[in-house]
Design a protein around this motif. Structure first.
Motif, short mmCIF file in Angstrom:
data_model
loop_
_atom_site.label_atom_id
_atom_site.label_comp_id
_atom_site.label_asym_id
_atom_site.label_seq_id
_atom_site.Cartn_x
_atom_site.Cartn_y
_atom_site.Cartn_z
N PHE A 1 -12.39 22.28 -52.28
CA PHE A 1 -13.18 23.12 -51.37
C PHE A 1 -12.72 22.93 -49.93
CE2 PHE A 1 -16.74 23.31 -48.36
CZ PHE A 1 -17.02 24.67 -48.45
N ILE A 2 -12.50 21.69 -49.54
CA ILE A 2 -12.02 21.40 -48.18
C ILE A 2 -10.67 22.07 -47.95
CG2 ILE A 2 -11.25 19.57 -46.62
CD1 ILE A 2 -13.30 17.74 -48.04
N SER A 3 -9.80 22.00 -48.96
CA SER A 3 -8.48 22.63 -48.83
C SER A 3 -8.60 24.13 -48.64
CB SER A 3 -7.64 22.32 -50.07
OG SER A 3 -7.49 20.94 -50.27
N LEU A 4 -9.41 24.77 -49.48
CA LEU A 4 -9.58 26.22 -49.40
C LEU A 4 -10.23 26.63 -48.08
CD1 LEU A 4 -10.73 27.00 -53.05
CD2 LEU A 4 -8.52 27.50 -52.02
N TYR A 5 -11.22 25.85 -47.65
CA TYR A 5 -11.88 26.15 -46.38
C TYR A 5 -10.88 26.10 -45.23
CZ TYR A 5 -15.19 25.88 -42.51
OH TYR A 5 -15.88 26.12 -41.34
N ALA A 6 -10.05 25.06 -45.22
CA ALA A 6 -9.07 24.92 -44.14
C ALA A 6 -8.04 26.04 -44.17
CB ALA A 6 -8.38 23.56 -44.25
N ILE A 7 -7.64 26.45 -45.38
CA ILE A 7 -6.65 27.52 -45.50
C ILE A 7 -7.21 28.84 -44.99
CG2 ILE A 7 -5.39 28.93 -47.17
CD1 ILE A 7 -5.00 26.39 -48.82
N THR A 8 -8.46 29.15 -45.35
CA THR A 8 -9.04 30.43 -44.93
C THR A 8 -9.35 30.46 -43.44
OG1 THR A 8 -11.25 29.60 -45.56
CG2 THR A 8 -10.05 30.91 -47.19
N VAL B 1 -1.28 22.23 -44.61
CA VAL B 1 -2.27 23.05 -43.93
C VAL B 1 -2.51 22.54 -42.51
CG1 VAL B 1 -4.72 23.71 -43.90
CG2 VAL B 1 -3.40 23.86 -46.02
N SER B 2 -2.57 21.22 -42.36
CA SER B 2 -2.79 20.65 -41.02
C SER B 2 -1.63 20.99 -40.09
CB SER B 2 -2.97 19.13 -41.13
OG SER B 2 -1.75 18.49 -41.48
N LEU B 3 -0.40 20.93 -40.61
CA LEU B 3 0.77 21.24 -39.78
C LEU B 3 0.76 22.71 -39.35
CD1 LEU B 3 3.56 19.26 -41.68
CD2 LEU B 3 2.36 18.62 -39.58
N THR C 1 -20.79 26.92 -43.01
CA THR C 1 -20.51 25.75 -42.18
C THR C 1 -21.37 24.56 -42.59
OG1 THR C 1 -20.00 27.23 -40.34
CG2 THR C 1 -20.35 24.92 -39.81
N ARG C 2 -22.64 24.81 -42.86
CA ARG C 2 -23.55 23.75 -43.29
C ARG C 2 -23.13 23.19 -44.64
NH1 ARG C 2 -29.77 25.22 -44.02
NH2 ARG C 2 -28.80 26.40 -45.72
N PHE C 3 -22.65 24.06 -45.53
CA PHE C 3 -22.19 23.60 -46.84
C PHE C 3 -20.97 22.70 -46.69
CE2 PHE C 3 -19.61 24.10 -50.70
CZ PHE C 3 -20.54 23.67 -51.65
N LEU C 4 -20.07 23.07 -45.77
CA LEU C 4 -18.91 22.22 -45.50
C LEU C 4 -19.37 20.84 -45.02
CD1 LEU C 4 -15.83 21.75 -44.98
CD2 LEU C 4 -16.25 22.59 -42.66
N CYS D 1 -7.83 17.67 -41.73
CA CYS D 1 -7.00 17.89 -42.92
C CYS D 1 -5.89 16.84 -43.01
CB CYS D 1 -6.38 19.29 -42.88
SG CYS D 1 -7.58 20.62 -43.07
N LEU D 2 -5.29 16.51 -41.88
CA LEU D 2 -4.20 15.54 -41.88
C LEU D 2 -4.69 14.16 -42.33
CD1 LEU D 2 -1.25 14.85 -41.21
CD2 LEU D 2 -1.99 14.36 -38.87
N ILE D 3 -5.79 13.70 -41.75
CA ILE D 3 -6.31 12.38 -42.12
C ILE D 3 -6.77 12.36 -43.58
CG2 ILE D 3 -8.22 10.77 -41.69
CD1 ILE D 3 -8.03 11.44 -38.75
#
Length: 373
Positions: A231-238, A24-26, A169-172, A44-46
């Protein structure tokens, strides 16, 4: 399932999440859509590389290169990157602001690498009856930026974006921070209690109970760890424009006029285009039709999309082809050539006419004329 099996299972999950986040980061770096997504890509990368740290724990501690790639010390940059990410949502961050906030974590990170690999015997931890200053420093930096980012969210960002987007955003922010504050604090607490409980001053009578308690507590933390990670993965993907275009393109919503007055709009278009044969005009465009009908172009496009699932030009071209077929069948038009008839039907050029006709009818205009003779 034994404990070793559970450990292998959790390592598999961590490895999968790590791969997902790195990919996702790439993609974020490839898109380079805006400054905001660039910071999210670094986060995401870190985070993804941090998950590899758990899977290859013994590998990275023995090699400097692996230590840089998958070592846990890079987490020190997460708070700063989160600040950059949230701030870049509503404004462009200048270079001076970035440098100012990157100085402390960069120096901290370089110092930790030097101590870990150049002077490993002096790397402090509670097992050696020393203070693990890196853990304490990490927790301190995370708490400092917790208040900085929360202020940024509540004072600045809240006024700039929609309420529902602000809630997400606040939930993230809180989910991310609860995860990254929980892990080092747990390690610090466990190390501190270990140094006291297993010291020479205490008898280890309940070592098994103590070990079991912390193992179960660690399992609970890891379960929460997995949930937040997904959740972080899905957030980054969307957040990827590629995914947004795929799942919910910008033109997915129909105009309210089409939804509420589809029948009336259809009569207007049919009367002007079909009955009055406006399609015969070679200069007919959707803008010209919208102006004649006194409506917006978007409403015509949405109506055709909803009722016929095609574009305006396809709609007009089909009417022109049908008109051509009707003219060819009339005896009075036998003396006209096909190109002349095509221009009478609204086609501007021979190539366009032949291409459109063959696409719709599956044969050339000449073959069609022969078939009806």
């Amino acid at each position: 399932m034994n404990y070793q099996g559970m450990e292998l299972f959790s390592d598999g999950i961590l490895f999968f999440i790590g791969i997902q986040l790195v990919i996702v980061s790439l993609v974020h770096f490839y898109e380079r859509a805006n400054q905001k997504n660039l910071y999210l890509g670094f986060i995401c990368l870190i985070t993804g590389l941090w998950y590899f740290y758990f899977v290859f724990y013994y590998l990275w501690k023995k090699n400097f290169v692996y230590g840089i790639l998958i070592g846990a010390d890079k987490l020190i940059f997460i708070p700063v990157l989160l600040l950059f990410y949230f701030k870049s949502i509503y404004k462009t961050i200048d270079t001076r602001y970035i440098v100012r906030h990157m100085i402390a974590p960069s120096l901290f990170y370089i110092l930790s690498l030097v101590m870990r690999f150049a002077f490993p015997e002096k790397w402090p931890d509670f097992n050696n009856k020393q203070i693990p200053w890196f853990l304490i420093g990490t927790i301190a930096l995370f708490w400092i930026y917790f208040f900085i980012i929360r202020k940024e969210l509540t004072i600045n960002l809240r006024q700039q974006i929609l309420p529902k987007v602000y809630k997400r955003t606040r939930f993230l922010f809180y989910s991310f921070y609860s995860l990254f504050l929980c892990m080092p604090f747990f390690d610090l607490t466990k190390s501190f209690i270990d140094s006291i409980y297993f010291s020479d001053y205490f008898e280890i009578n309940n070592a098994a109970v103590y070990k079991t308690f912390f193992e179960y507590l660690e399992d609970c933390i890891y379960c929460y760890f997995f949930l937040i990670s997904y959740f972080i993965s899905l957030y980054a993907i969307t957040e990827l424009y590629l995914i947004k275009r795929l799942l919910f393109p910008s033109n997915a919503l129909l105009s309210k006029q089409v939804v509420s007055h589809k029948g009336t709009l259809g009569e207007l278009i049919h009367n002007e285009v079909v009955q009055k044969k406006a399609f015969l005009d070679p200069s007919m465009t959707i803008a010209l039709l919208a102006k004649k009908l006194g409506i917006r172009k978007r409403e015509i496009l949405d109506y055709l999309k909803l009722t016929q699932n095609r574009s305006f030009i396809d709609f007009i071209n089909e009417l022109r082809v049908n008109e051509f077929k009707a003219l060819v069948k009339q005896e009075k038009n036998e003396q006209y050539d096909l190109i002349g008839l095509a221009k009478e039907c609204g086609f501007k050029s021979k190539s366009t006419f032949f291409r459109v006709f063959k696409k719709l009818e599956g044969m050339t205009p000449n073959d069609y004329k022969k078939s009806i003779e």
